[in-house]
Design a protein around this motif. Structure first.
Motif, PDB file in Angstrom:
ATOM      1  N   ALA A 151       3.053 -15.825   4.183  1.00  0.00           N
ATOM      2  CA  ALA A 151       3.440 -14.816   3.784  1.00  0.00           C
ATOM      3  C   ALA A 151       4.612 -15.854   2.314  1.00  0.00           C
ATOM      4  CB  ALA A 151       3.329 -13.957   3.855  1.00  0.00           C
ATOM      5  N   GLU A 152       5.188 -14.452   2.020  1.00  0.00           N
ATOM      6  CA  GLU A 152       6.593 -15.199   0.765  1.00  0.00           C
ATOM      7  C   GLU A 152       6.961 -13.832   0.424  1.00  0.00           C
ATOM      8  OE1 GLU A 152       7.677 -18.002  -2.917  1.00  0.00           O
ATOM      9  OE2 GLU A 152       5.420 -18.668  -1.605  1.00  0.00           O
ATOM     10  N   ASN A 153       8.469 -13.793   0.072  1.00  0.00           N
ATOM     11  CA  ASN A 153       8.788 -13.113   0.066  1.00  0.00           C
ATOM     12  C   ASN A 153       8.394 -12.928  -1.423  1.00  0.00           C
ATOM     13  OD1 ASN A 153      10.668 -10.850  -0.693  1.00  0.00           O
ATOM     14  ND2 ASN A 153      11.892 -11.736   0.454  1.00  0.00           N
ATOM     15  N   ASN A 154       8.459 -12.083  -2.595  1.00  0.00           N
ATOM     16  CA  ASN A 154       7.520 -11.831  -3.339  1.00  0.00           C
ATOM     17  C   ASN A 154       8.543 -10.888  -4.294  1.00  0.00           C
ATOM     18  OD1 ASN A 154       6.457 -12.740  -5.639  1.00  0.00           O
ATOM     19  ND2 ASN A 154       5.786 -10.383  -5.838  1.00  0.00           N
ATOM     20  N   LEU A 155       9.935 -10.268  -3.166  1.00  0.00           N
ATOM     21  CA  LEU A 155      10.801  -9.122  -3.888  1.00  0.00           C
ATOM     22  C   LEU A 155      11.800 -10.003  -4.955  1.00  0.00           C
ATOM     23  CD1 LEU A 155      11.608  -6.829  -3.663  1.00  0.00           C
ATOM     24  CD2 LEU A 155      13.733  -7.640  -1.630  1.00  0.00           C
ATOM     25  N   THR A 156      10.977  -9.772  -6.437  1.00  0.00           N
ATOM     26  CA  THR A 156      12.061 -10.775  -7.214  1.00  0.00           C
ATOM     27  C   THR A 156      12.877 -10.128  -7.963  1.00  0.00           C
ATOM     28  OG1 THR A 156      10.575 -10.086  -9.289  1.00  0.00           O
ATOM     29  CG2 THR A 156       9.837 -12.415  -7.168  1.00  0.00           C
ATOM     30  N   PRO A 157      14.387 -10.285  -9.374  1.00  0.00           N
ATOM     31  CA  PRO A 157      14.557  -9.373  -9.887  1.00  0.00           C
ATOM     32  C   PRO A 157      14.291  -8.336 -10.652  1.00  0.00           C
ATOM     33  CG  PRO A 157      15.461 -11.007  -9.803  1.00  0.00           C
ATOM     34  CD  PRO A 157      14.177 -11.700  -9.478  1.00  0.00           C
ATOM     35  N   ALA A 158      12.653  -8.372 -10.784  1.00  0.00           N
ATOM     36  CA  ALA A 158      11.952  -7.667 -11.328  1.00  0.00           C
ATOM     37  C   ALA A 158      11.019  -6.344 -10.356  1.00  0.00           C
ATOM     38  CB  ALA A 158      10.739  -8.204 -12.677  1.00  0.00           C
ATOM     39  N   VAL A 159      11.234  -6.607  -9.432  1.00  0.00           N
ATOM     40  CA  VAL A 159      10.812  -6.407  -7.852  1.00  0.00           C
ATOM     41  C   VAL A 159      11.931  -4.978  -8.394  1.00  0.00           C
ATOM     42  CG1 VAL A 159       9.358  -6.213  -5.859  1.00  0.00           C
ATOM     43  CG2 VAL A 159       8.332  -7.226  -7.832  1.00  0.00           C
ATOM     44  N   VAL A 160      12.713  -5.838  -7.902  1.00  0.00           N
ATOM     45  CA  VAL A 160      14.581  -4.472  -7.042  1.00  0.00           C
ATOM     46  C   VAL A 160      14.181  -3.837  -8.826  1.00  0.00           C
ATOM     47  CG1 VAL A 160      16.505  -5.003  -7.338  1.00  0.00           C
ATOM     48  CG2 VAL A 160      14.838  -6.141  -5.922  1.00  0.00           C
ATOM     49  N   ALA A 161      14.036  -3.706  -9.822  1.00  0.00           N
ATOM     50  CA  ALA A 161      14.005  -3.592 -10.856  1.00  0.00           C
ATOM     51  C   ALA A 161      13.385  -2.126 -10.963  1.00  0.00           C
ATOM     52  CB  ALA A 161      14.661  -3.201 -12.384  1.00  0.00           C
ATOM     53  N   ALA A 162      11.915  -2.316 -10.634  1.00  0.00           N
ATOM     54  CA  ALA A 162      10.711  -1.755 -10.881  1.00  0.00           C
ATOM     55  C   ALA A 162      10.792  -0.028  -9.344  1.00  0.00           C
ATOM     56  CB  ALA A 162       9.766  -2.235 -10.032  1.00  0.00           C
ATOM     57  N   SER A 163      11.755  -0.785  -8.371  1.00  0.00           N
ATOM     58  CA  SER A 163      12.021  -0.303  -7.085  1.00  0.00           C
ATOM     59  C   SER A 163      13.099   0.670  -7.673  1.00  0.00           C
ATOM     60  CB  SER A 163      11.452  -1.075  -6.145  1.00  0.00           C
ATOM     61  OG  SER A 163      12.636  -0.157  -4.633  1.00  0.00           O
ATOM     62  N   VAL A 164      13.926   0.245  -8.035  1.00  0.00           N
ATOM     63  CA  VAL A 164      14.627   1.034  -8.715  1.00  0.00           C
ATOM     64  C   VAL A 164      14.806   2.281  -9.456  1.00  0.00           C
ATOM     65  CG1 VAL A 164      17.112   1.603  -9.219  1.00  0.00           C
ATOM     66  CG2 VAL A 164      16.722   0.016  -7.870  1.00  0.00           C
ATOM     67  N   ALA A 165      13.432   1.855 -10.532  1.00  0.00           N
ATOM     68  CA  ALA A 165      13.276   2.876 -11.137  1.00  0.00           C
ATOM     69  C   ALA A 165      12.365   3.637 -10.716  1.00  0.00           C
ATOM     70  CB  ALA A 165      12.302   2.454 -12.429  1.00  0.00           C
ATOM     71  N   LEU A 218       0.777  -1.538  -0.028  1.00  0.00           N
ATOM     72  CA  LEU A 218      -0.355   0.352   0.071  1.00  0.00           C
ATOM     73  C   LEU A 218       0.941   1.313   0.128  1.00  0.00           C
ATOM     74  CD1 LEU A 218      -2.534  -0.840   3.126  1.00  0.00           C
ATOM     75  CD2 LEU A 218      -2.398  -1.294  -0.062  1.00  0.00           C
ATOM     76  N   THR A 219       2.252   0.765   0.507  1.00  0.00           N
ATOM     77  CA  THR A 219       2.925   2.170   0.407  1.00  0.00           C
ATOM     78  C   THR A 219       3.705   2.429  -0.978  1.00  0.00           C
ATOM     79  OG1 THR A 219       3.497   2.225   3.203  1.00  0.00           O
ATOM     80  CG2 THR A 219       4.941   3.350   1.470  1.00  0.00           C
ATOM     81  N   THR A 220       4.484   1.370  -1.555  1.00  0.00           N
ATOM     82  CA  THR A 220       5.168   1.464  -2.774  1.00  0.00           C
ATOM     83  C   THR A 220       4.357   0.664  -3.981  1.00  0.00           C
ATOM     84  OG1 THR A 220       5.989  -0.913  -2.387  1.00  0.00           O
ATOM     85  CG2 THR A 220       7.021   1.614  -1.516  1.00  0.00           C
ATOM     86  N   GLY A 221       3.338   0.545  -4.188  1.00  0.00           N
ATOM     87  CA  GLY A 221       2.545  -0.192  -5.225  1.00  0.00           C
ATOM     88  C   GLY A 221       3.060  -1.432  -5.227  1.00  0.00           C
ATOM     89  N   LEU A 222       3.970  -1.704  -5.377  1.00  0.00           N
ATOM     90  CA  LEU A 222       5.507  -3.026  -5.803  1.00  0.00           C
ATOM     91  C   LEU A 222       4.501  -4.362  -5.180  1.00  0.00           C
ATOM     92  CD1 LEU A 222       8.413  -1.180  -5.551  1.00  0.00           C
ATOM     93  CD2 LEU A 222       7.702  -1.537  -7.643  1.00  0.00           C
ATOM     94  N   PRO A 223       4.826  -5.413  -5.319  1.00  0.00           N
ATOM     95  CA  PRO A 223       3.956  -6.692  -4.700  1.00  0.00           C
ATOM     96  C   PRO A 223       5.309  -7.237  -4.387  1.00  0.00           C
ATOM     97  CG  PRO A 223       4.709  -6.711  -7.629  1.00  0.00           C
ATOM     98  CD  PRO A 223       4.785  -5.674  -7.221  1.00  0.00           C
ATOM     99  N   LEU A 224       5.703  -6.917  -3.147  1.00  0.00           N
ATOM    100  CA  LEU A 224       7.190  -6.914  -2.487  1.00  0.00           C
ATOM    101  C   LEU A 224       6.736  -8.981  -1.791  1.00  0.00           C
ATOM    102  CD1 LEU A 224       7.533  -3.742  -0.752  1.00  0.00           C
ATOM    103  CD2 LEU A 224       8.449  -4.702  -3.002  1.00  0.00           C
TER     104      LEU A 224
END
Length: 475
Positions: free
Chosen positions: A459-473, A58-64
């Protein structure tokens, strides 16, 4: 007894009444459970809340994270974010706990303390109560100082409103525990004795427990020496007796301890007023080895006083469990209290991790109980995927309630921290990282336990490389 509900005390986990259902184990799951328990082990079963899938933060909009349908979460306090005291949020977030919950006007307020499991750093936490501020000055590179410590976070009506550093000058603050009197005990997972700098003073000894209050200005940055100089992991207080139970994370040389304070009815600062440290021993058995466990294993405990809680670390040769095969002997580094306890017949675990009090029970995680995940050469003890023990505080009976079979990381991949909901639900946090099984890749998970001692994914960590890239962008 394990509850039929498993939910965390963590503030971002909220369930509706429609989700408060008993765990459902289908025909296949029930068959797997019977097979596993016949061998003394736990199984992976269906979640009572349904399957998990990616859910946007709800903070970043990313599927973490992956969560069951109907659950939501917010992230906060990312490494490097500016805190209210003007400092950057330290990294290496680890154990945490809520130490105050109260009404402020019409609002509900909570204060959470968070560990930062940092070693020596060229950018230590500054301008707060500090234990060890001695810099190591290398022949090349930047000077370093102990970079560990804690930060306090304030929430109001479920929203994060402020954060600030609360302890500095410590090393490898891994886990800890909340106290009944509203403080956090932060534990150093090291027995380092820091070297001198160039023409500089000797750094202080480490491996202690420190107490952190709500108000950072009131933190006393002095160690509670009586609680032992150990490779500390976590601790939990029995509110009836005031005894503090402590785990140690030093593979195959980990004791289980109990601190009996001089001031039984605790308050902030009373643990520092002294007490006695004891090591757990199995009645009638010297040096009981809990490195391999089956569900249902039960031991009667007694407690042996540790003559010198501040004893220096030791190196021992020909110590069992430190060879290259099976349970062969080898050279072992251990804490002084463990060595003294071992000589007095105390037990050992593989890697004691989280511990939590609930309803006259202590729930204790050993993250590496079991046999190594390989067949040849003969697998070594104390290198498996973990177990959970239940200690009845009134009878001092210790029972294994969850044990991962060999080569079955999908059941539990090195559970680490543990919490118990107000209704008695047990939730484990894995520390084994990403792994693959049966063609599926798993991130680190939060695992619930059901009444049979079987595990299910919450729950499971969904911090995939694609999510990381989106976070950096996103920046």
């Amino acid at each position: 007894m394990l509850s039929r509900l498993s939910a965390s005390r963590r503030t971002f986990l909220k369930s509706s009444s429609s989700l408060a259902a008993a765990p459902f184990v289908g025909t296949l799951g029930a068959l797997q459970t019977r097979i596993a328990h016949a061998a003394g082990f736990s199984a992976l079963v269906a979640s009572p809340y349904g399957p998990i899938a990616p859910v946007n933060d709800l903070t970043t909009g990313l599927p973490l994270l992956k969560l069951p349908e109907g659950f939501s979460y917010k992230s906060y306090g990312w490494t490097g974010d500016m805190m209210n005291d003007g400092l950057a949020t330290p990294g290496s977030h680890d154990g945490m706990g809520v130490i105050r919950s109260r009404r402020v006007g019409r609002s509900s307020e909570m204060v959470l303390v968070r560990n930062h499991e940092r070693g020596n750093s060229s950018s230590p936490i500054l301008n707060v109560p500090t234990y060890d501020n001695v810099f190591n000055v290398p022949t090349s590179g930047s000077p370093t100082r102990p970079g560990g410590g804690t930060s306090n976070l304030v929430f109001r009506d479920g929203n994060w409103v402020s954060s600030f550093a609360s302890l500095a000058g410590t090393l490898v603050n891994c886990a800890g525990g909340v106290t009944p009197w509203g403080t956090w005990l932060t534990c150093e997972e090291t027995i380092s004795n820091r070297a001198t700098g160039l023409n500089g003073p000797v750094g202080l000894k480490h491996g202690y427990v420190f107490e952190v209050p709500v108000d950072a200005a009131m933190t006393n940055p002095q160690p509670i020496v009586g609680m032992g100089r150990l490779v500390h992991e976590a601790c939990a207080v029995d509110p009836r007796t005031g005894f503090v139970y402590e785990t140690e994370d030093n593979r195959n040389a980990s004791g289980f301890y109990r601190y009996v304070p001089n001031v039984v009815l605790g308050a902030p600062g009373t643990l520092e007023q002294g007490g006695r440290l004891f090591g757990a021993k199995v009645v009638g058995v010297n040096n009981a080895d809990l490195n391999v466990a089956n569900v249902g294993d039960t031991y009667q405990l007694e407690w042996v006083e540790i003559s010198n809680p501040d004893a220096d670390p030791q190196i021992r040769t020909n110590f069992p469990g430190f060879g290259s095969t099976a349970n062969a002997t080898g050279t072992a580094a251990m804490s002084g209290p463990f060595a003294l306890g071992w000589d007095a017949g105390c037990l050992r675990m593989s890697r004691g991790e989280g511990i939590w009090y609930w309803n006259r029970k202590m729930y204790i995680v050993d993250t590496a109980t079991g046999l190594e995940n390989r067949a040849s050469p003969p697998p070594r003890f104390g290198r498996g995927d973990g177990a959970v023990w239940e200690l009845d505080l009134d009878t001092q009976m210790l029972t294994c309630i969850f044990a991962v079979p060999q080569n079955a990381s999908s059941v539990g991949n090195n559970p680490d921290n543990v919490t118990v909901s107000p209704k008695g639900g047990i939730l484990l946090c894995e520390d084994g990282g990403t792994f693959s099984a049966a063609g599926q890749t798993f991130g680190a998970r939060m695992m619930g336990l059901n009444l049979d001692g079987d595990a299910w994914a919450f729950a499971e960590n969904n911090l995939t490389p694609a999510v990381v890239a989106a976070s950096v962008a996103q920046g």
